[in-house]
Design a protein around this motif. Sequence first.
Motif, PDB file in Angstrom:
ATOM      1  N   TYR A 151      -3.274  -2.020  -7.610  1.00 43.11           N
ATOM      2  CA  TYR A 151      -2.744  -3.690  -7.315  1.00 43.11           C
ATOM      3  C   TYR A 151      -3.851  -4.128  -8.279  1.00 43.11           C
ATOM      4  O   TYR A 151      -2.925  -4.706  -8.848  1.00 43.11           O
ATOM      5  CB  TYR A 151      -3.211  -3.614  -5.546  1.00 43.11           C
ATOM      6  N   GLN A 152      -5.343  -3.599  -8.784  1.00 40.82           N
ATOM      7  CA  GLN A 152      -5.955  -5.246  -9.326  1.00 40.82           C
ATOM      8  C   GLN A 152      -4.936  -4.676 -10.857  1.00 40.82           C
ATOM      9  O   GLN A 152      -5.379  -5.621 -11.221  1.00 40.82           O
ATOM     10  CB  GLN A 152      -7.137  -4.585  -9.552  1.00 40.82           C
ATOM     11  N   SER A 153      -4.883  -3.608 -11.308  1.00 39.10           N
ATOM     12  CA  SER A 153      -4.144  -3.398 -12.228  1.00 39.10           C
ATOM     13  C   SER A 153      -2.572  -4.714 -12.773  1.00 39.10           C
ATOM     14  O   SER A 153      -2.614  -4.540 -13.473  1.00 39.10           O
ATOM     15  CB  SER A 153      -4.055  -1.825 -12.713  1.00 39.10           C
ATOM     16  N   LEU A 154      -2.066  -3.956 -11.169  1.00 37.57           N
ATOM     17  CA  LEU A 154      -0.711  -4.450 -11.524  1.00 37.57           C
ATOM     18  C   LEU A 154      -0.896  -5.875 -11.815  1.00 37.57           C
ATOM     19  O   LEU A 154      -0.303  -6.487 -12.553  1.00 37.57           O
ATOM     20  CB  LEU A 154       0.345  -4.194 -10.332  1.00 37.57           C
ATOM     21  N   ILE A 187      -4.546  -3.972   0.065  1.00 40.71           N
ATOM     22  CA  ILE A 187      -4.267  -3.745  -1.266  1.00 40.71           C
ATOM     23  C   ILE A 187      -5.066  -4.144  -2.095  1.00 40.71           C
ATOM     24  O   ILE A 187      -4.809  -3.851  -3.487  1.00 40.71           O
ATOM     25  CB  ILE A 187      -3.050  -5.032  -0.903  1.00 40.71           C
ATOM     26  N   LEU A 188      -5.717  -5.405  -1.952  1.00 39.92           N
ATOM     27  CA  LEU A 188      -6.756  -6.067  -2.786  1.00 39.92           C
ATOM     28  C   LEU A 188      -7.585  -5.125  -3.549  1.00 39.92           C
ATOM     29  O   LEU A 188      -8.060  -5.848  -4.755  1.00 39.92           O
ATOM     30  CB  LEU A 188      -7.271  -7.396  -2.217  1.00 39.92           C
ATOM     31  N   GLU A 189      -8.161  -4.475  -2.716  1.00 37.37           N
ATOM     32  CA  GLU A 189      -8.812  -3.390  -2.625  1.00 37.37           C
ATOM     33  C   GLU A 189      -8.588  -1.993  -3.597  1.00 37.37           C
ATOM     34  O   GLU A 189      -9.199  -1.336  -4.365  1.00 37.37           O
ATOM     35  CB  GLU A 189     -10.122  -2.668  -2.050  1.00 37.37           C
ATOM     36  N   ASP A 233      -2.561 -12.567  -5.271  1.00 39.24           N
ATOM     37  CA  ASP A 233      -3.849 -12.546  -4.297  1.00 39.24           C
ATOM     38  C   ASP A 233      -3.400 -13.210  -3.182  1.00 39.24           C
ATOM     39  O   ASP A 233      -3.233 -12.319  -2.049  1.00 39.24           O
ATOM     40  CB  ASP A 233      -5.085 -12.251  -4.958  1.00 39.24           C
ATOM     41  N   GLU A 234      -2.899 -14.950  -2.855  1.00 36.82           N
ATOM     42  CA  GLU A 234      -2.459 -15.562  -2.506  1.00 36.82           C
ATOM     43  C   GLU A 234      -0.799 -14.514  -1.973  1.00 36.82           C
ATOM     44  O   GLU A 234      -0.803 -15.337  -0.331  1.00 36.82           O
ATOM     45  CB  GLU A 234      -2.263 -16.756  -2.763  1.00 36.82           C
TER      46      GLU A 234
END
Length: 474
Positions: free
Chosen positions: A128-131, A122-124, A107-108
């Motif tokens: 991406y959340q799974s990755l 991207i964050l939502e 995330d950073e």
Amino acid sequence: MTSDNTTLDASAPRLEVDALIDDPHTRIVVCCGSGGVGKTTTAAALGVRAAERGRKVVVLTIDPARRLAQSMGISELDNVPRQVKDVDERAGGELHAMMLDMKRTFDEIVEGHADADRARAILENPFYQSLSAGFAGTQEYMAMEKLGQLRASDEWDLIIVDTPPSRSALDFLDAPKRLGSFLDGKFIRVLMAPAKVGGRAGMKFLNVGMSMMTGTLSKLMGGQLLRDVQTFVAAMDTMFGGFRTRADATYRLLQAPGTAFLVVAAPERDALREAAYFVERLAAEHMPLAGLVLNRVHGSGAAQLSAERALAAAEALTDRMAEDARADTGDTPAAADDPADGSAVDDGRTPGRAENNLETTGIVDLGAGKAGPRTAGSLSPAAAVEQETPTSASAAQLAAGLLRLHAERMQVLARERRTRDRFTALHPEVPVTEVAALPGDVHDLAGLRAIGDRLALNPTDTDDPTASDQGSDD
């Protein structure tokens, strides 16, 4: 050198731990090795020792176990370095510790290299959340990113990295290459094609030229997942080059002279086989290897008594106890019916014999009705012998048991020495230091200091025979 001697062969180079951590040019120490050999404890002990010798240290653990936090007196470790209290800072050093949070690090990176709208998209994104939470290889890549961040900040002059267990420790080295292969792969190029062409034209291109392929992908992945992946790739497109560039820079940092790899192993066949693999792989990757930490080595304060002599003494004691037991039950020749002088054995029925408990006037109690020698405790000689015999037998049994335990320990020592010598014969150029086994787990700073002392201890510096009974657990 005897078969039971565990002292490191003088021909093998010795790893000088204090010289390594005192050297201001040493900026990164990476501890790697198979699981359960003590990497986390070794990394923490090195951190404490370096800090108390004047270095400003941060220990980064990639192992999700909480042992490091507990031993340093910290309630929990997260993605932010936490200062360790109760470290002796009189030499000017400090100690911080942290545990890699893979998702937070990802995330950073997104937040630091994308504008606010794109970062939020991207964050939502579900893909991406799974990755970021558990995609294969993400942990190792994020460890590389975090190491690069720590080194770039120049806030600490020594970074100690505790890597994951087993051979995945060297996935740490493979992460940049795997990421490059992933980003340059056909699958990503296909998914990036609509974004590069743009708008309806892009979708038309994708539908006309790739309809069969995307149809197959939709069946395999599901239509929604495929759309999530495409959205993620479109949003990340401008960041892919930055990922690769930073990963390559960190990889070069690991090859630089200021980095030192320590391979940690136990004196066991499988662990040293893994250690040999690490050593060979590091050499192939041109990574600077400082040496091998041989952890949890057993020792004995009576090494001059060999296993063979201890077992022989135990057998002799056992045989002696068996003979004594037969004598007590009257099964020995001394208890035969015919004495050596040929006279008849008095069976207690001959009248007039003062030695027997039958007198002409009736039965006499030897203990109360007949005068005779007594012991100080008011016991007859027969009763005194009866009390002493079990005590004597118990002592002999205890001695025999201890001798057998010592023989087992010496056999373990000999096996560890053979295993260690096999490694040093294959890799005679690798410096080695041995850390003797502690009787319990390390759970505080005092234990970490003890491990640090033993990491730097030269066996020739001490005559204490019990020194070899201490060491480190993971």
